[in-house]
Write a protein that holds these residues in place. Structure first.
Motif, short mmCIF file in Angstrom:
data_model
loop_
_atom_site.label_atom_id
_atom_site.label_comp_id
_atom_site.label_asym_id
_atom_site.label_seq_id
_atom_site.Cartn_x
_atom_site.Cartn_y
_atom_site.Cartn_z
N TRP A 78 40.23 37.12 -63.58
CA TRP A 78 39.13 37.36 -64.52
C TRP A 78 38.82 38.86 -64.61
CZ3 TRP A 78 37.22 35.16 -68.51
CH2 TRP A 78 36.02 35.59 -69.04
N LYS A 79 38.83 39.54 -63.46
CA LYS A 79 38.60 40.99 -63.45
C LYS A 79 39.70 41.69 -64.26
CE LYS A 79 37.79 44.81 -60.23
NZ LYS A 79 38.82 45.78 -60.42
N THR A 80 40.92 41.26 -64.09
CA THR A 80 42.04 41.84 -64.86
C THR A 80 41.84 41.61 -66.35
OG1 THR A 80 43.55 41.50 -63.01
CG2 THR A 80 44.55 41.78 -65.18
N TRP A 81 41.35 40.42 -66.71
CA TRP A 81 41.09 40.10 -68.12
C TRP A 81 40.06 41.08 -68.72
CZ3 TRP A 81 42.55 38.04 -72.46
CH2 TRP A 81 41.62 37.74 -73.46
N LYS A 82 38.98 41.33 -67.99
CA LYS A 82 37.95 42.25 -68.50
C LYS A 82 38.51 43.67 -68.62
CE LYS A 82 34.67 41.43 -65.55
NZ LYS A 82 33.36 41.43 -64.90
N GLU A 83 39.30 44.10 -67.64
CA GLU A 83 39.92 45.43 -67.70
C GLU A 83 40.89 45.52 -68.87
OE1 GLU A 83 41.58 45.63 -63.78
OE2 GLU A 83 39.67 46.25 -62.87
N TYR A 84 41.65 44.44 -69.09
CA TYR A 84 42.59 44.38 -70.20
C TYR A 84 41.84 44.55 -71.53
CZ TYR A 84 44.99 41.88 -73.97
OH TYR A 84 45.51 41.52 -75.18
N LEU A 85 40.75 43.83 -71.71
CA LEU A 85 39.99 43.94 -72.96
C LEU A 85 39.50 45.35 -73.20
CD1 LEU A 85 37.85 40.67 -73.06
CD2 LEU A 85 39.83 41.26 -74.48
N ARG A 86 39.04 45.99 -72.14
CA ARG A 86 38.54 47.35 -72.29
C ARG A 86 39.67 48.33 -72.59
NH1 ARG A 86 34.08 50.45 -68.67
NH2 ARG A 86 33.79 52.10 -70.17
N GLU A 87 40.77 48.19 -71.86
CA GLU A 87 41.91 49.10 -72.01
C GLU A 87 42.62 48.89 -73.35
OE1 GLU A 87 45.58 50.32 -69.19
OE2 GLU A 87 45.39 48.18 -69.60
N GLN A 88 42.89 47.66 -73.68
CA GLN A 88 43.72 47.36 -74.84
C GLN A 88 42.93 47.32 -76.15
OE1 GLN A 88 46.99 47.12 -74.56
NE2 GLN A 88 47.35 46.71 -76.71
N HIS A 89 41.69 46.81 -76.08
CA HIS A 89 40.93 46.57 -77.31
C HIS A 89 39.60 47.31 -77.36
CE1 HIS A 89 43.83 43.55 -78.49
NE2 HIS A 89 43.72 43.00 -77.29
N LEU A 90 39.34 48.18 -76.38
CA LEU A 90 38.10 48.95 -76.31
C LEU A 90 36.88 48.04 -76.41
CD1 LEU A 90 39.13 51.92 -78.61
CD2 LEU A 90 39.28 51.79 -76.13
N ARG A 91 36.95 46.92 -75.73
CA ARG A 91 35.90 45.90 -75.80
C ARG A 91 35.29 45.71 -74.41
NH1 ARG A 91 36.90 39.82 -78.10
NH2 ARG A 91 34.74 39.40 -78.56
N VAL A 92 33.99 45.95 -74.31
CA VAL A 92 33.29 45.78 -73.05
C VAL A 92 32.51 44.47 -73.13
CG1 VAL A 92 31.52 46.72 -71.52
CG2 VAL A 92 33.06 48.26 -72.74
N ILE A 93 32.67 43.65 -72.11
CA ILE A 93 31.97 42.37 -72.07
C ILE A 93 30.69 42.55 -71.28
CG2 ILE A 93 32.04 39.99 -71.27
CD1 ILE A 93 35.00 40.00 -71.56
N LYS A 94 29.56 42.32 -71.92
CA LYS A 94 28.29 42.36 -71.21
C LYS A 94 28.01 40.98 -70.63
CE LYS A 94 26.64 46.43 -73.20
NZ LYS A 94 25.54 47.30 -73.23
N SER A 95 26.99 40.90 -69.81
CA SER A 95 26.79 39.73 -68.96
C SER A 95 26.65 38.41 -69.71
CB SER A 95 25.58 39.95 -68.05
OG SER A 95 24.39 40.07 -68.81
N ARG A 96 25.92 38.36 -70.79
CA ARG A 96 25.74 37.10 -71.50
C ARG A 96 27.05 36.61 -72.11
NH1 ARG A 96 21.36 39.78 -71.07
NH2 ARG A 96 19.34 38.81 -70.86
N GLU A 98 29.99 37.44 -71.04
CA GLU A 98 30.86 37.09 -69.93
C GLU A 98 30.58 35.68 -69.43
OE1 GLU A 98 32.27 38.60 -65.50
OE2 GLU A 98 30.88 39.84 -66.64
N GLN A 99 29.31 35.35 -69.26
CA GLN A 99 28.97 34.02 -68.77
C GLN A 99 29.40 32.94 -69.76
OE1 GLN A 99 27.49 33.21 -65.58
NE2 GLN A 99 28.53 31.38 -66.31
N GLU A 100 29.16 33.16 -71.04
CA GLU A 100 29.57 32.18 -72.05
C GLU A 100 31.09 32.07 -72.12
OE1 GLU A 100 27.70 29.98 -73.72
OE2 GLU A 100 26.00 30.76 -72.57
N SER A 101 31.78 33.18 -71.96
CA SER A 101 33.24 33.16 -71.98
C SER A 101 33.78 32.37 -70.79
CB SER A 101 33.80 34.59 -71.95
OG SER A 101 33.41 35.30 -73.10
N LEU A 102 33.21 32.60 -69.63
CA LEU A 102 33.64 31.84 -68.44
C LEU A 102 33.38 30.35 -68.64
CD1 LEU A 102 32.47 34.15 -65.54
CD2 LEU A 102 34.79 33.25 -65.85
#
Length: 152
Positions: A78-96, A98-102
């Motif tokens: 999951w940590k890798t997924w969040k890093e991937y989104l930021r690196e590849q798509h410049l997308r930061v997941i905020k807490s709400r 993230e919780q809904e995605s999980l």
């Protein structure tokens, strides 16, 4: 980012004080005073912009993330997924989000952490911005995702 924001706000306060002291302690001609008022008006616009922007820095208290998966091997994926989104798509997941995605990932994987991790791997390997349920008829030719589906 918060550290830099706080430093910016501190510098604004210091500059505000310097401008006030300059205006109070300097004998300016009427023309110079009129020019100073223009600079002060511009400065006040900058301060107002900073105040308005502040709501985007930390607008809400983050929620506590609770993983629906009890598998310790899932959390690094999951940590890798969040890093991937930021690196590849410049997308930061905020807490709400993230919780809904999980929660959504737990739903489509039926609570299976290994399957959930495979959905994340598939999305990353194919450059997707979102994950989705992958149903394959055979492993050599995976099915294409429904592009009208969820944006998680």
């Amino acid at each position: 980012m918060i550290k830099h924001w706080n430093e910016l706000c501190k510098q604004i306060e210091i500059t505000e004080k310097s401008i006030s002291e300059f205006g109070e302690n300097t004998n300016l001609s009427p023309i110079q005073h009129k020019k100073l008022q223009k600079y002060i008006a511009d400065w006040n616009k900058i301060k107002k912009m900073v105040e308005n922007f502040e709501q985007y820095i930390e607008p809400f208290e983050p929620v506590t993330i609770k993983s629906p998966f009890n598998n310790d091997d899932f959390l690094p994926k999951w940590k890798t997924w969040k890093e991937y989104l930021r690196e590849q798509h410049l997308r930061v997941i905020k807490s709400r989000m993230e919780q809904e995605s999980l929660d959504y990932l737990a739903e489509i994987s039926e609570g299976n952490a290994v399957l959930a991790a495979s959905y994340l791997r598939y999305a990353m390997a194919n450059g997707y911005r979102s994950f989705f349920k992958v149903e394959t008829k055979d492993k050599a030719n995976p099915a294409k995702p429904d592009r009208n589906g969820s944006d998680f």
